[in-house]
Structure formats: structure tokens, C-alpha cells
Design a protein around this motif. Structure first.
Motif, PDB file in Angstrom:
ATOM      1  N   TYR A  68       0.848  -1.199   0.000  1.00  5.34           N
ATOM      2  CA  TYR A  68       0.000   0.000   0.000  1.00  5.34           C
ATOM      3  C   TYR A  68       0.887   1.254   0.000  1.00  5.34           C
ATOM      4  O   TYR A  68       0.999   1.944   1.023  1.00  5.34           O
ATOM      5  N   PHE A  96       2.009   5.987  -4.552  1.00  2.42           N
ATOM      6  CA  PHE A  96       1.370   5.478  -5.767  1.00  2.42           C
ATOM      7  C   PHE A  96      -0.081   5.076  -5.513  1.00  2.42           C
ATOM      8  O   PHE A  96      -0.510   3.981  -5.862  1.00  2.42           O
ATOM      9  N   GLN A  97      -0.811   5.997  -4.886  1.00  3.98           N
ATOM     10  CA  GLN A  97      -2.245   5.822  -4.649  1.00  3.98           C
ATOM     11  C   GLN A  97      -2.569   4.523  -3.910  1.00  3.98           C
ATOM     12  O   GLN A  97      -3.640   3.941  -4.088  1.00  3.98           O
ATOM     13  N   ARG A 144      -1.648   1.637  -4.420  1.00  7.90           N
ATOM     14  CA  ARG A 144      -1.799   0.489  -5.320  1.00  7.90           C
ATOM     15  C   ARG A 144      -0.434  -0.166  -5.496  1.00  7.90           C
ATOM     16  O   ARG A 144       0.357   0.220  -6.348  1.00  7.90           O
TER      17      ARG A 144
END
Length: 198
Positions: free
Chosen positions: A96, A100-101, A103
Motif C-alpha cells: 500500500y 502510488f495511490q 496500489r
């Protein structure tokens, strides 16, 4: 815990959040792995994009971001519970990533790096298990799942009754199995792709 412990844990998470696959693909002029192949930003998917060199660099990067913070914590002689949390934080950062959001990947290589930091022989045994099964069956996810399932046992065998490290390893394995749930479903159906294939 003191400020050094908290700093180590936070730093491990931030380092883990650096997605090797996305960074390497960008530098190599390859497509974003989150939008290609399996959609997973990991070494196996980078290999599917057709670059063994980029996949190897991704694998190394993912391992190092698990290994380095743990080695630093070992050097600073933190307690076993803090060491376990440092490894877990690096692993969670990979799954997580804040950069990077959230993702991220499925954590196999980063978990392996953490294990090498916990205990060299536990790391080697896990890596050898992965390689043995991958060489024979050519199925990356199955190789990873079996190797990870045995990882807590290897930590117990080689590091002794370091329960903080065993529990941290078990927690990482459970999370990675959750992230592999689609792979598990395909394995059950006999539809999982072979290493290097789409």
C-alpha cells in the motif's frame, strides 16, 4: 519504544512505498505495469512486458527495500518487537504505497528481503523453496505461495523462538495470501499462467 524506533518504522514504510516496478518501467520506457498484464506492479508482471533485465532490477529493488531497513534496525540493536515492526512496515509500504495511490504489489520479493534481514538462513531457505518449485512447475504464484507458507517455519527453525519475528512473518504471509486471492482462484481452476507467459 522511543523516537528512533518510530523513525525506523516510518522510514521503512516510506522506503517500501517506492514501487520498484513502476520506477524501473518508467526509466526503461516500458508501460506502467499497473495497466498491463496482470496489473500487478511486481517483477513477474514486468517480465511479462518483455524485459528480463527490467524484471531482474525490479526484483532486486523490491528485495532491497525490505532488507535495508531491517539491517539498519539490526545495526542499531533494536528490540525484536521493533525489528518485526520495521520489517512489517516495509512490507506494508510495498503493498500500500503512499506515493502510488496505495496500489502496490503482492509483496513476495519484499517479504524475502525482510526475511534475509531477520535471518540469513531463513531467507535462503525461503528463496530456495521458491526456486525449486518455480523451476519444476513454472508457476510463479504457486511457488511464491508455498515458499511464503513455509517462511514462518523457517524463521522458527533458524532464528529460534523469536516470537516477534515469527508473528511479523506470519502477518506478512497472511496479507500476501490475501493479495494473491485472484491467483489462488486461477490455480484452483487450472488457469494460472506460466512464468514468462501472458
Amino acid at each position: 519504544m522511543d523516537i528512533i524506533d518510530y523513525t525506523l518504522i516510518a522510514g521503512a514504510y516510506l522506503l517500501g512505498s517506492l514501487s520498484s516496478a513502476i520506477i524501473v518501467c518508467k526509466l526503461a520506457g516500458l508501460p506502467d505495469p499497473r495497466g498491463q498484464g496482470s496489473g500487478n506492479p511486481g517483477a513477474t508482471n514486468v517480465l511479462r512486458l518483455g524485459s528480463r533485465k527490467a524484471a531482474a532490477v525490479t526484483l532486486l529493488g523490491d528485495m532491497l527495500k525490505g532488507l535495508l531497513p531491517v539491517l539498519l534496525a539490526v545495526t542499531l540493536q533494536v528490540s525484536p518487537p521493533v525489528l518485526g515492526l520495521v520489517g512489517f512496515a516495509a512490507f506494508v509500504g510495498h503493498l500500500y504505497p503512499v506515493f502510488f495511490q496505495f496500489r502496490g504489489g503482492k509483496g513476495v520479493a519484499t517479504l524475502l528481503g525482510v526475511l534475509f534481514g531477520f535471518n540469513l538462513w531463513a531467507g535462503l531457505a525461503t528463496a530456495a523453496t521458491w526456486l525449486f518449485i518455480a523451476k519444476g512447475l513454472k508457476i510463479s504464484s504457486l511457488s511464491a505461495l508455498v515458499a511464503m507458507a513455509l517462511a514462518p517455519l523457517f524463521v522458527w527453525l533458524f532464528a529460534g523462538a523469536q516470537w516477534a519475528l515469527i508473528l511479523a512473518t506470519l502477518a506478512m504471509v497472511v496479507l500476501s495470501f490475501w493479495r494473491h486471492r485472484s491467483n489462488i482462484a486461477r490455480l484452483v481452476k487450472g488457469e494460472e499462467s506460466l512464468i514468462g507467459k501472458s
